[in-house]
Design a protein around this motif. Structure first.
Motif, PDB file in Angstrom:
ATOM      1  N   ARG A 215       0.473  11.133   5.184  1.00 35.05           N
ATOM      2  CA  ARG A 215      -0.405  10.022   5.573  1.00 35.05           C
ATOM      3  C   ARG A 215      -1.156  10.471   6.818  1.00 35.05           C
ATOM      4  NH1 ARG A 215      -0.586   5.757   9.393  1.00 35.05           N
ATOM      5  NH2 ARG A 215       1.049   6.821  10.541  1.00 35.05           N
TER       6      ARG A 215
ATOM      7  N   TYR B  65       0.874  -1.179   0.000  1.00 36.52           N
ATOM      8  CA  TYR B  65       0.000   0.000   0.000  1.00 36.52           C
ATOM      9  C   TYR B  65       0.914   1.233   0.000  1.00 36.52           C
ATOM     10  CZ  TYR B  65      -3.242  -3.652   1.313  1.00 36.52           C
ATOM     11  OH  TYR B  65      -3.972  -4.806   1.318  1.00 36.52           O
TER      12      TYR B  65
ATOM     13  N   LEU C  66      -9.721   0.719   6.385  1.00 42.67           N
ATOM     14  CA  LEU C  66      -8.663   0.398   7.342  1.00 42.67           C
ATOM     15  C   LEU C  66      -7.364   1.138   7.022  1.00 42.67           C
ATOM     16  CD1 LEU C  66      -8.567  -1.582   9.877  1.00 42.67           C
ATOM     17  CD2 LEU C  66     -10.646  -1.597   8.548  1.00 42.67           C
ATOM     18  N   GLU C  67      -7.117   1.366   5.728  1.00 47.57           N
ATOM     19  CA  GLU C  67      -5.949   2.170   5.341  1.00 47.57           C
ATOM     20  C   GLU C  67      -6.386   3.621   5.275  1.00 47.57           C
ATOM     21  OE1 GLU C  67      -5.264   2.664   1.279  1.00 47.57           O
ATOM     22  OE2 GLU C  67      -3.111   2.998   1.404  1.00 47.57           O
TER      23      GLU C  67
ATOM     24  N   PRO D 198      -2.932  10.133  10.260  1.00 49.18           N
ATOM     25  CA  PRO D 198      -3.244   9.259  11.401  1.00 49.18           C
ATOM     26  C   PRO D 198      -4.766   9.189  11.547  1.00 49.18           C
ATOM     27  CG  PRO D 198      -1.665  10.981  12.005  1.00 49.18           C
ATOM     28  CD  PRO D 198      -2.201  11.323  10.654  1.00 49.18           C
ATOM     29  N   ARG D 199      -5.244   8.141  12.188  1.00 50.23           N
ATOM     30  CA  ARG D 199      -6.689   7.867  12.187  1.00 50.23           C
ATOM     31  C   ARG D 199      -7.530   9.044  12.683  1.00 50.23           C
ATOM     32  NH1 ARG D 199      -9.693   4.807   9.197  1.00 50.23           N
ATOM     33  NH2 ARG D 199      -7.971   3.319   9.324  1.00 50.23           N
TER      34      ARG D 199
ATOM     35  N   MET E 264      -5.855   0.127  -2.815  1.00 52.36           N
ATOM     36  CA  MET E 264      -6.226   0.841  -1.597  1.00 52.36           C
ATOM     37  C   MET E 264      -6.598  -0.179  -0.533  1.00 52.36           C
ATOM     38  SD  MET E 264      -8.753   3.698  -3.131  1.00 52.36           S
ATOM     39  CE  MET E 264      -8.858   2.890  -4.711  1.00 52.36           C
ATOM     40  N   GLY E 265      -6.400   0.220   0.716  1.00 53.25           N
ATOM     41  CA  GLY E 265      -6.895  -0.581   1.831  1.00 53.25           C
ATOM     42  C   GLY E 265      -8.298  -0.145   2.168  1.00 53.25           C
ATOM     43  N   GLY E 266      -9.167  -0.254   1.184  1.00 49.67           N
ATOM     44  CA  GLY E 266     -10.563   0.176   1.350  1.00 49.67           C
ATOM     45  C   GLY E 266     -10.756   1.603   0.881  1.00 49.67           C
TER      46      GLY E 266
ATOM     47  N   PHE F 166     -14.280   4.600   7.552  1.00 51.66           N
ATOM     48  CA  PHE F 166     -13.402   3.680   8.267  1.00 51.66           C
ATOM     49  C   PHE F 166     -12.753   2.621   7.369  1.00 51.66           C
ATOM     50  CE2 PHE F 166     -11.405   1.321  11.541  1.00 51.66           C
ATOM     51  CZ  PHE F 166     -11.110   2.293  12.464  1.00 51.66           C
TER      52      PHE F 166
ATOM     53  N   ASP G 117       1.666   3.577   1.972  1.00 53.40           N
ATOM     54  CA  ASP G 117       2.549   3.819   3.118  1.00 53.40           C
ATOM     55  C   ASP G 117       3.620   2.746   3.275  1.00 53.40           C
ATOM     56  OD1 ASP G 117       3.354   5.322   5.364  1.00 53.40           O
ATOM     57  OD2 ASP G 117       2.288   3.959   6.711  1.00 53.40           O
TER      58      ASP G 117
END
Lengths: 480, 783
Positions: B271, B37, B190-191, B273-274, B239-241, B188, B39
């Motif tokens: 990138r 991915y 995950l990535e 952070p959540r 993509m991670g979603g 949400f 990152d």
């Protein structure tokens, strides 16, 4: 220096920042990026790794969230990541099962699932669906809806848990034993900041006298958030996970006494034996990753108003054995929580163990209400320890979480219960008294109105569950 | 290339690739941790890491911005502010209103103000928190009903109308009115959002971006840098979603990274952070809906006046089309004889809400599905009967409120098949019986259908391109405009190309989606990824097949009709054949181009927005679900215990992938309607800003009984191998969970009261609905 096995490679580190997490180590220092960051708060499981530890001559495999695990805590252990599961280019059985059953879509959560499933594979042969759910509840997937992942885990039934790690188990055990005997205590030091890994209560007491501002790391599942979310840089961290005296459990006729450094997972079997309602709560406390790290001692010392074990310990009238330097004292749990995240723990003091008295005539009910059944923080947590004689309440201790600035007893409601029949009519005064005991607040999880209503209704649930209708399912988790 | 590859060992045995459950092309990499991915990529030497400084207030002005401590912070190399942007500042996807950075007006909490670049990510994040910002704070507008009342809109309202709804309502034997709030939803994925920009020659850049829309990232990066599009290449492997959250809102971070590359000359990664991701990016629109509905004694709807109002946040973003789609789906599967639908785009001081699986469709459907249950409680029959009675039918009952005729309607048949397979009627009886003896727990059951329109409603997006190279060893590279976010698009494209050329799918390599391979692409959205790109890839494959066939016919002296592709071989004349690889070499040696583009545009579609009439959708995807729940009337806790789904995917290209979309969409929809609660405090600060407070479904939320079947029948329209789109439609099957919860609650009134239940239906809302229903029953009132 700290030393650990990274799969089968010995890693020795001494000048890493003490607040380095295992995830940060993996992604930025070791440049192994199979392990993903999903939230950096221990809530999604994308960063799950497995730590193997020598316990009683066997390797115990625990899945943990690497994002909230401090690197120093790996001292004397083996770290396994998703990169280590393949052998000679062949997928590990759990990896193959996930491929065969279409268990990945975007794939970002997958390495974390693989590691949780790997731990399950090593620890539980032919897991039931409930065991699969318990094992994977700390891993969020946003794509699949989980059905194929559940199927993949179930498809491993009948496999013996054998793999390359079983083959090398003895060798790994020996290496870990040697490693710990060569370097019993661990330490990281970087720019005058430290991570200590003491091995005895004496060492720990002395370190705390030297560094009164040090933060104790037990599971670290809450403390780590101050680093990953608030970006704090604590100067001194002291890890309790290798302090022998804090890792013991004593089971006597009078009490179950649990070392403050014992993880929830390790405490669960004995709790299940003596306080089954308490153990059932643990199933819904955090996730397996959190329970593999988090401790009763940490949950109490942390004094969060929404911690799940303090209400139960309040109801059970637990006693905290506290040490400061060479001084030892007992503090009743009633006297421990003084205010929001403020406790009676003296400076440089620490909890050594928690004593839970056994009272054979006491009935314990524990209820947790949250938005989600898995891995959620309680809107309300209620623990009711009652002695009922001839249908009347003789003694009552009610512990609540989520209702006040600290975990707290409902003293007025207790008084209103005592002497009354434990029936729908008999608890009305106690239900009303709860409104005098607590004026809960509105927050992101629930409104105060709901919290109070639920707390009152949980008294009713306890009546129903012990009354004439006890054969009937009263909770959705019992029905489904 | 002088010597050709040795192909004597290549075997071509497997053929025919669509219709089988081929595993996800990246599955072995996913499970091994080797799927890369953004990152995870190895950064170029000297890469800097960006962290975004954003507003802590929801509305007001920045009076002073002091970044001295940010610049002085350890590891900091540079800081990007709005005045550093040489080109466009506004990156609004369709309309303006989305400045990349602000230095003056603040319209939501989380609005980006500056970006700091430092040697490490942690240094950048620590530095970003050191800014001293003084605001003049104003009271934010946070209530959608207030915005509606004050007509604070980000775009003008839109209206659809057919017949005379006022007269129909006035004359109807029964008339009901209701309002509902439908909550939003955090993607949400995950990535989290991520982009890595790497400097290239001539002021250009190579941008790795986690985006569903590489072409738009390319355009916006070029515009903020003020360079032509041809200098910018965007690369997207996976993509991670995404779920819509990376359709328009993946671009800002790429633009920031690119601008920092311009300033520093070094590669830059941004990138989120959540918590930053959840604070700075838009979500599914919360909606406020209302109906006024008239019906006869059998519950047949005679007239409907429906309003849907989207809470768009501070700017338009994609809201115009999203509220349109809510309007297009306010009928769901039901014929509304005389109907008016109004759609409003309300402005509030939150992040700009954006695309999310279903794109407004789910929010629109909620109002008519509420009406179905409410009508049933008045008439006193099973809501399923009301639903079936009101379905679109034949002539006279087949016209939507936007004047598209509903053709090839399979829903009644599909519903009846599911009614049988799920044993709906017997379970209904058993549940009612069980409830009468259960003191605390009450069970509920509901069947709801989905009819979802397939096509972008913005017509020009309904086009796609692909590029196929055949190499001289017979191996193939396929590139197309769609992006892989887990949905299995690349897997299906491989199957489509393999089928078109009758070769082994393992010979096909899909490469990262890149704007320098296939240009001017549409977002991978609207469930259209396979419909559009699959057809484009098929067209490219057919072009190459034609060229090879012509070459063989000419060289071997047969007619082109005598050349055929089968079983990994090319056959000609009387039983002669060579392997596909040999055919490729043969064509190469005979100087035939083995690279081709393919193109596709969707036929038949049009929409006249002035008239609110047309055929916005090429076809409809259908499905239905039966959900069973159990509710605790003391706490409001509940569990979904059983789900049966029958879903229409046309001819399935890959049953396992389609099933994955159906199950995943359903559970995601269930989360939207149950536990996923977005909360902003009175100051407009998002307090549900991480997974500790925002609860998406976890593993034990998946029901134990979860039967999913495909309603396999060829799409009557000419889609790729007669398949149907599957990304979004199953999401709305989860409305059955909400309806089942209302059913269980209604049981405490012996089904006399139809309880209001806004979403998300958290345990708290469910308990309040139980109490309200009991109270209403005690008053002896009907709903």
């Amino acid at each position: 220096m700290i030393r650990f096995l990274f799969n089968d490679e010995l890693v020795c580190l001494d000048d890493c920042s003490p607040d380095t997490t295992v995830l940060e180590y993996l992604r930025t220092i070791a440049e192994q990026r199979g392990t993903k960051e999903g939230c950096a708060s221990g809530d999604c499981g994308a960063c799950t790794v497995v730590i193997a530890e020598a316990i009683d001559g066997q390797l115990r495999y625990c899945n943990v969230n690497s994002c909230i695990t401090f690197l120093g805590g790996l001292h004397g252990k083996q770290l396994l990541t998703v990169e280590h599961l393949q052998q000679s280019g062949a997928l590990h059985p759990v990896q193959q099962a996930m491929v065969d059953l279409h268990g990945s879509q975007c794939g970002f959560c997958t390495p974390g699932f693989i590691m949780s499933m790997f731990a399950l594979y090593k620890n539980t042969h032919s897991p039931s669906r409930a065991e699969v759910e318990r094992g994977l509840a700390g891993n969020l997937c946003r794509c699949t809806g989980y059905r194929p992942i559940i199927d993949a885990a179930l498809s491993l039934a009948g496999k013996s848990g054998q793999d390359q790690f079983s083959d090398s188990e003895q060798a790994t055990l020996e290496r870990l034993t040697t490693l710990v005997s060569e370097t019993p205590t661990g330490q990281l030091t970087y720019r005058g900041r430290h991570f200590f890994v003491p091995t005895s209560s004496d060492e720990l007491a002395s370190l705390l006298l030297t560094y009164p501002d040090a933060k104790l790391v037990a599971g670290g599942t809450d403390l780590a958030l101050s680093v990953t979310q608030q970006l704090q840089q604590p100067n001194v961290l002291i890890y309790t996970g290798r302090v022998a005296e804090l890792l013991t459990i004593t089971d006597s006729d009078a009490a179950l006494t649990i070392g403050a450094g014992v993880s929830y997972s390790e405490a669960e079997p004995l709790l299940h034996q003596h306080f089954p309602a308490f153990a059932e709560l643990l199933d819904r406390l955090g996730s397996l990753q959190v329970r593999n790290q988090g401790t009763l001692g940490g949950n109490v010392a942390n004094a969060s108003p929404i911690g799940d074990t303090p209400p139960v310990l309040l109801a059970l009238n637990a006693v905290l054995h506290v040490r400061t330097g060479d001084q030892r004292q007992s503090i009743g749990i009633d006297d421990f929580f003084l205010g929001y995240r403020h406790t009676a723990l003296p400076e440089s003091g620490f909890i050594e163990r928690i004593e839970i008295p056994k009272q054979p005539d006491q009935q314990l009910s524990v209820f947790k209400v949250s938005k989600r059944l898995d891995d959620d923080i309680s809107a309300v947590c209620a623990a009711l320890a009652l002695v009922i004689e001839e249908g009347h309440v003789r003694a009552a201790r009610l512990g609540f979480g989520g209702m006040a600035a600290t975990p707290a007893r409902a003293l007025k409601a207790e008084q209103a219960l005592i002497g009354q029949p434990f029936t729908e009519a008999g608890i009305v005064a106690a239900q009303q008294a709860l409104a005098q005991d607590f004026q809960p607040i509105d927050d992101v999880r629930a409104t105060g109105t709901y919290r109070l209503m639920v707390a009152q209704n949980l008294l009713l649930r306890a009546v129903y569950e012990q009354g004439a209708d006890k054969e009937q399912a009263m909770e959705v988790v019992q029905y489904a | 290339m002088r010597n050709l590859s040795d192909i004597s060992h290549t075997k071509q045995t497997k053929t025919g690739a669509t219709g089988v459950s081929k595993k996800h092309e990246s599955a072995p990499k996913h499970v091994a941790g080797t799927a890369v991915y953004v990152d995870d990529m190895q950064e170029p030497r000297g890469t800097l890491y960006g962290a975004v400084g954003y507003s802590s207030i929801a509305k007001g002005r920045i009076m002073a911005l002091d970044l001295a401590s940010v610049r002085a912070s350890e590891g900091v190399v540079d800081v990007l502010e709005v005045q550093d942007i040489p080109g466009h500042i506004d990156i609004g996807a369709v309309f303006g209103g989305d400045p990349l950075l602000t230095s003056d007006e603040v319209k939501y909490q989380g609005q980006p103000i500056f970006v700091v670049a430092a040697a490490t990510e942690l240094q950048a994040r620590r530095a970003a928190r050191k800014a001293i910002i003084q605001y003049q704070e104003e009271t934010p507008l946070l209530d959608v009903t207030k915005a509606l009342g004050e007509q604070q809109f980000v775009r003008p309202s839109h209206f659809m109308k057919r017949g005379d709804q006022d007269a129909a309502l006035a004359n109807a034997p029964h008339r009901l009115q209701a309002k509902q709030h439908v909550g939003g939803q955090e993607h949400f994925y995950l990535e989290g959002q991520a982009a890595l920009a790497v400097p290239a020659e001539d002021g250009g850049m190579l941008v790795y971006s986690s985006t569903q829309h590489p072409s738009e990232v390319q355009k916006l990066v070029a515009e903020v840098l003020n360079v032509p599009l041809n200098r910018i290449t965007v690369d997207m492997r996976r993509m991670g979603g995404g779920f819509g959250g990376k359709e328009s809102q993946g671009a800002a971070w790429a633009c920031m990274a690119a601008l920092l590359v311009m300033k520093t000359g070094r590669a830059v990664k941004v990138r989120l952070p959540r918590v930053d991701d959840m604070s700075m990016t838009g979500k599914r629109h919360p909606f406020y809906n209302a109906y006024d509905i008239g019906f006869d004694e059998q519950g047949l709807i005679l007239g409907a006046d429906i309003m849907v109002a989207g809470d768009c946040g501070h700017s338009p973003d994609l809201s115009d089309a999203i509220v349109d789609r809510a309007m297009f789906h306010a009928d769901n599967a039901y014929y509304l004889p005389d109907v008016a639908i109004a759609g409003h785009r309300c402005m509030t001081n939150t992040v700009s809400h954006t695309a999310f699986r279903g794109f407004g469709g789910p929010q629109g459907m909620m109002i008519i599905e509420r009406a179905m249950d409410d009508i049933a409680r008045v008439i006193g029959c099973d809501p399923l009967d009301i639903r079936k009675r009101n379905l679109y039918g034949g002539a006279g009952r087949d016209m939507t409120p936007y004047h598209q005729q509903v053709e090839h309607n399979v829903l009644l048949e599909l519903i009846e098949q599911l009614e049988q397979s799920s044993d709906y009627r017997a379970r209904r009886d058993e549940i009612t019986q069980w409830n009468s003896t259960s003191k605390v727990l009450k069970r509920g059951l509901a069947l709801t259908p989905v009819k979802f329109g397939i096509s972008f409603t913005l017509q020009h997006l309904n086009q796609a391109g692909a590029l196929i190279h055949i190499y001289t060893d017979g191996s193939i590279q396929v590139n197309h405009g769609g992006t892989e976010m887990g949905q299995g698009l690349h897997t299906k494209i491989i199957q489509i190309v393999a089928e078109a050329l009758s070769i082994d799918p393992n010979e096909i390599q899909i490469t990262a989606t890149r704007t320098d391979k296939v240009p001017n692409t549409s977002p991978t959205a609207a469930s259209s990824g396979t419909d559009l790109n699959g057809q484009a890839a098929k067209n490219a494959a057919l072009t190459l097949k034609q060229r090879i066939s012509e070459c063989i016919a000419e060289q071997k002296g047969c007619t082109i009709e005598q050349v055929s592709f089968a079983d990994g071989k090319v056959h000609w004349g009387e039983g002669e054949s060579m392997s596909f690889a040999e055919a490729a070499q043969f064509a190469y040696v005979n100087r035939v181009s083995l690279s081709a583009t393919g193109y596709y545009k969707t036929p038949k579609i049009w929409y006249d927005r002035e008239q609110a009439k047309g055929r916005p959708f090429f076809y409809f995807a259908n499905g239905a679900a039966v959900s069973e729940v159990v509710v605790d009337t003391l706490t409001g806790e509940y569990k979904v215990v059983g789900v049966d789904i029958l879903h229409d995917v046309g001819r399935s290209l890959n049953p396992a992938v389609d099933r994955g979309q159906i199950e995943g969409g359903f559970i995601q929809g269930m989360g939207w309607l149950t536990t996923e609660e977005l909360k902003w405090n009175e100051k407009g600060v998002l307090t549900s800003n991480g997974p500790a407070t925002y609860k998406i479904p976890a593993i034990s939320d998946t029901p134990k009984r979860f039967n999913v079947d495909l309603f396999e029948r060829d799409n009557d329209e000419e889609t790729v191998y007669h398949s149907k789109a599957v990304g979004e439609p199953p999401f709305m099957l989860a409305i059955s969970v909400w309806s089942a919860l209302r059913d269980a609650i209604s049981n405490v009134s012996d089904y006399n009261v139809s309880p209001a239940l806004d979403t998300p239906a958290t345990p708290e809302r469910v308990l309040h609905a139980v109490m309200a229903t009991k109270a209403e029953m005690a008053r002896g009132g009907e709903s």
